[in-house]
Design a protein around this motif. Structure first.
Motif, mmCIF file in Angstrom:
data_model
loop_
_atom_site.group_PDB
_atom_site.id
_atom_site.type_symbol
_atom_site.label_atom_id
_atom_site.label_comp_id
_atom_site.label_asym_id
_atom_site.label_seq_id
_atom_site.Cartn_x
_atom_site.Cartn_y
_atom_site.Cartn_z
ATOM 1 N N ASN A 117 1.041 -15.552 7.883
ATOM 2 C CA ASN A 117 -0.078 -14.955 7.159
ATOM 3 C C ASN A 117 -0.035 -13.449 7.374
ATOM 4 O OD1 ASN A 117 -2.319 -14.754 5.562
ATOM 5 N ND2 ASN A 117 -3.756 -15.351 7.166
ATOM 6 N N PHE A 118 0.559 -12.745 6.412
ATOM 7 C CA PHE A 118 0.686 -11.296 6.502
ATOM 8 C C PHE A 118 -0.336 -10.638 5.586
ATOM 9 C CE2 PHE A 118 5.514 -11.522 7.582
ATOM 10 C CZ PHE A 118 5.204 -12.018 8.842
ATOM 11 N N ALA A 119 -1.148 -9.750 6.143
ATOM 12 C CA ALA A 119 -2.107 -8.991 5.356
ATOM 13 C C ALA A 119 -1.382 -8.050 4.402
ATOM 14 C CB ALA A 119 -3.030 -8.212 6.283
ATOM 15 N N ARG A 120 -2.125 -7.525 3.459
ATOM 16 C CA ARG A 120 -1.522 -6.676 2.435
ATOM 17 C C ARG A 120 -0.760 -5.507 3.048
ATOM 18 N NH1 ARG A 120 -5.661 -4.431 -1.847
ATOM 19 N NH2 ARG A 120 -5.902 -6.697 -2.181
ATOM 20 N N GLU A 121 -1.272 -4.937 4.153
ATOM 21 C CA GLU A 121 -0.633 -3.764 4.749
ATOM 22 C C GLU A 121 0.735 -4.075 5.347
ATOM 23 O OE1 GLU A 121 -2.607 -3.362 9.144
ATOM 24 O OE2 GLU A 121 -3.970 -3.202 7.433
ATOM 25 N N LEU A 122 1.004 -5.347 5.636
ATOM 26 C CA LEU A 122 2.287 -5.746 6.207
ATOM 27 C C LEU A 122 3.233 -6.333 5.170
ATOM 28 C CD1 LEU A 122 3.991 -6.098 8.814
ATOM 29 C CD2 LEU A 122 2.849 -8.313 9.147
ATOM 30 N N GLN A 123 2.700 -6.854 4.091
ATOM 31 C CA GLN A 123 3.521 -7.517 3.090
ATOM 32 C C GLN A 123 4.548 -6.567 2.484
ATOM 33 O OE1 GLN A 123 0.885 -9.200 0.155
ATOM 34 N NE2 GLN A 123 -0.210 -10.454 1.652
ATOM 35 N N ARG A 124 5.754 -7.113 2.208
ATOM 36 C CA ARG A 124 6.807 -6.377 1.507
ATOM 37 C C ARG A 124 7.218 -5.108 2.239
ATOM 38 N NH1 ARG A 124 7.617 -8.502 -3.477
ATOM 39 N NH2 ARG A 124 8.692 -6.610 -4.183
ATOM 40 N N THR A 125 7.164 -5.162 3.577
ATOM 41 C CA THR A 125 7.625 -4.042 4.389
ATOM 42 C C THR A 125 8.828 -4.482 5.208
ATOM 43 O OG1 THR A 125 6.267 -4.584 6.338
ATOM 44 C CG2 THR A 125 5.243 -3.217 4.620
ATOM 45 N N ALA A 126 9.589 -3.502 5.684
ATOM 46 C CA ALA A 126 10.708 -3.822 6.565
ATOM 47 C C ALA A 126 10.218 -4.452 7.858
ATOM 48 C CB ALA A 126 11.516 -2.556 6.856
ATOM 49 N N GLY A 127 8.995 -4.093 8.274
ATOM 50 C CA GLY A 127 8.428 -4.700 9.477
ATOM 51 C C GLY A 127 8.186 -6.179 9.322
ATOM 52 N N ALA A 128 7.759 -6.606 8.136
ATOM 53 C CA ALA A 128 7.571 -8.036 7.883
ATOM 54 C C ALA A 128 8.897 -8.778 7.981
ATOM 55 C CB ALA A 128 6.949 -8.239 6.506
ATOM 56 N N THR A 129 9.945 -8.178 7.428
ATOM 57 C CA THR A 129 11.276 -8.788 7.532
ATOM 58 C C THR A 129 11.728 -8.847 8.982
ATOM 59 O OG1 THR A 129 11.899 -8.035 5.320
ATOM 60 C CG2 THR A 129 13.692 -8.541 6.841
ATOM 61 N N GLU A 130 11.469 -7.775 9.738
ATOM 62 C CA GLU A 130 11.880 -7.759 11.137
ATOM 63 C C GLU A 130 11.145 -8.830 11.937
ATOM 64 O OE1 GLU A 130 13.047 -4.282 14.163
ATOM 65 O OE2 GLU A 130 10.876 -4.442 13.862
ATOM 66 N N ALA A 131 9.894 -9.103 11.593
ATOM 67 C CA ALA A 131 9.143 -10.135 12.314
ATOM 68 C C ALA A 131 9.833 -11.494 12.197
ATOM 69 C CB ALA A 131 7.715 -10.210 11.785
ATOM 70 N N ILE A 132 10.261 -11.848 10.984
ATOM 71 C CA ILE A 132 10.962 -13.125 10.797
ATOM 72 C C ILE A 132 12.303 -13.099 11.509
ATOM 73 C CG2 ILE A 132 11.916 -14.720 9.102
ATOM 74 C CD1 ILE A 132 8.834 -14.565 9.142
ATOM 75 N N TYR A 133 12.993 -11.973 11.421
ATOM 76 C CA TYR A 133 14.288 -11.850 12.107
ATOM 77 C C TYR A 133 14.126 -12.053 13.619
ATOM 78 C CZ TYR A 133 18.311 -9.693 14.326
ATOM 79 O OH TYR A 133 19.402 -9.465 15.125
ATOM 80 N N LEU A 134 13.109 -11.444 14.211
ATOM 81 C CA LEU A 134 12.909 -11.579 15.658
ATOM 82 C C LEU A 134 12.660 -13.022 16.050
ATOM 83 C CD1 LEU A 134 10.679 -8.439 16.324
ATOM 84 C CD2 LEU A 134 13.037 -8.780 17.105
ATOM 85 N N MET A 135 11.912 -13.759 15.221
ATOM 86 C CA MET A 135 11.659 -15.158 15.523
ATOM 87 C C MET A 135 12.921 -15.993 15.366
ATOM 88 S SD MET A 135 7.835 -15.761 13.947
ATOM 89 C CE MET A 135 7.697 -17.411 14.657
ATOM 90 N N MET A 136 13.708 -15.708 14.336
ATOM 91 C CA MET A 136 14.968 -16.412 14.145
ATOM 92 C C MET A 136 15.938 -16.108 15.283
ATOM 93 S SD MET A 136 17.608 -16.192 10.880
ATOM 94 C CE MET A 136 16.336 -16.629 9.686
ATOM 95 N N GLU A 137 16.004 -14.838 15.655
ATOM 96 C CA GLU A 137 16.908 -14.431 16.735
ATOM 97 C C GLU A 137 16.557 -15.142 18.033
ATOM 98 O OE1 GLU A 137 18.592 -10.197 18.290
ATOM 99 O OE2 GLU A 137 16.415 -10.410 18.320
ATOM 100 N N TRP A 138 15.260 -15.165 18.376
ATOM 101 C CA TRP A 138 14.882 -15.823 19.631
ATOM 102 C C TRP A 138 15.273 -17.294 19.592
ATOM 103 C CZ3 TRP A 138 12.262 -20.078 21.104
ATOM 104 C CH2 TRP A 138 12.078 -20.234 22.489
ATOM 105 N N ALA A 139 14.995 -17.971 18.478
ATOM 106 C CA ALA A 139 15.252 -19.413 18.396
ATOM 107 C C ALA A 139 16.731 -19.721 18.601
ATOM 108 C CB ALA A 139 14.778 -19.957 17.050
ATOM 109 N N PHE A 140 17.596 -19.033 17.895
ATOM 110 C CA PHE A 140 19.023 -19.344 18.011
ATOM 111 C C PHE A 140 19.613 -18.868 19.334
ATOM 112 C CE2 PHE A 140 18.969 -19.630 13.214
ATOM 113 C CZ PHE A 140 19.202 -20.993 13.198
ATOM 114 N N GLU A 141 19.179 -17.705 19.813
ATOM 115 C CA GLU A 141 19.700 -17.239 21.100
ATOM 116 C C GLU A 141 19.205 -18.115 22.247
ATOM 117 O OE1 GLU A 141 21.994 -14.980 21.395
ATOM 118 O OE2 GLU A 141 21.998 -14.485 19.264
ATOM 119 N N ALA A 142 18.053 -18.760 22.079
ATOM 120 C CA ALA A 142 17.542 -19.675 23.107
ATOM 121 C C ALA A 142 18.288 -21.002 23.115
ATOM 122 C CB ALA A 142 16.053 -19.923 22.900
ATOM 123 N N GLY A 143 19.009 -21.306 22.031
ATOM 124 C CA GLY A 143 19.794 -22.530 21.982
ATOM 125 C C GLY A 143 19.345 -23.556 20.966
ATOM 126 N N TYR A 144 18.392 -23.213 20.091
ATOM 127 C CA TYR A 144 17.994 -24.161 19.048
ATOM 128 C C TYR A 144 19.106 -24.284 18.015
ATOM 129 C CZ TYR A 144 13.315 -24.592 20.922
ATOM 130 O OH TYR A 144 12.249 -24.881 21.748
#
Length: 237
Positions: A117-144
């Motif tokens: 749930n991203f508010a308008r100020e976060l939507q369609r920003t590079a920061g929003a993309t980085e947020a998903i990337y950070l979650m993906m990175e943690w999951a795979f680096e943790a061994g999922y």
């Protein structure tokens, strides 16, 4: 007549990864902090109040007061699944959204990203993309082994985002649930650990400053960079 038996690949070195927890996930543009009502709720409610449409495909919200949102955050963070993060913009110091891990199944090596749930100020920003990337990175680096994305099949924006982020389309579960008195067919997407190295390089190429012109516009889209990794595209898009 004897039929040959087939089995999946053996995983002799498989070890279940840890559950999410601990400190923040820090990027260059945003920091993901474990969601806490007293720390984040007021700022998030401020950001969320700009547009009630952000709640359309979620089973809760909108929240009419900061107090009601504070109570919801307090209740939803009482357990460990879903495990929520607040997304803080490092340039402003403000929180502009949340996302969570859910359906956390370490014994199968599977974890889902959801409740985005991203508010308008976060939507369609590079920061929003980085947020998903950070979650993906943690999951795979943790061994999922498997990182899932699911959404209402009618939520075209979410389906487009899943594909852009590198999740492969896996189908639609019909009449999967009911929320806010409406039927929901659920579209499924996922990426797996063998795809992670190529996806990581796609993200790094997209984030590289050379991929943006002096006005900050991207030169090559993330969707085009992840296209070669995805094993199946969404037929709706």
């Amino acid at each position: 007549m004897t039929m040959d038996k087939s089995f999946g690949a053996a995983l002799p070195d498989w070890k279940a990864p840890p559950r999410p927890g601990g400190g923040p996930l820090k990027g260059r543009l945003v920091s993901l902090e474990p969601l806490q009502a007293d720390t984040h709720a007021a700022d998030l409610h401020r950001a969320n109040s700009a547009d009630d449409a952000i709640w359309d495909y979620l089973p809760y919200g909108p929240f009419t007061s900061a107090a009601s949102y504070h109570r919801w955050v307090r209740d939803i963070t009482a357990g460990d699944d879903p495990y929520f993060w607040a997304v803080r913009d490092l340039s402003t110091g403000h929180c502009g959204g949340v996302a969570s891990y859910l359906r956390i199944t370490p014994e199968a090596g599977s974890i889902e990203v959801g409740h985005i749930n991203f508010a308008r100020e976060l939507q369609r920003t590079a920061g929003a993309t980085e947020a998903i990337y950070l979650m993906m990175e943690w999951a795979f680096e943790a061994g999922y082994r498997r990182f899932e994305w699911k959404c209402d099949a009618l939520n075209v924006a979410s389906r487009r985002a899943a594909q852009r982020f590198g999740f492969s389309y896996e189908g639609v579960f019909r009449q999967a649930t009911v929320y806010k008195g409406r039927n929901r067919d659920t579209a499924w997407f996922a990426c797996i650990d063998t795809e992670w190295p190529a996806l990581r390089e796609a993200y790094r190429a997209w984030f590289d400053p050379s991929n943006f012109d002096p006005q900050g516009r991207q030169i090559e889209s993330l969707a085009s960079l992840t296209r070669l990794v995805r094993v199946a595209d969404d037929p709706m898009l």
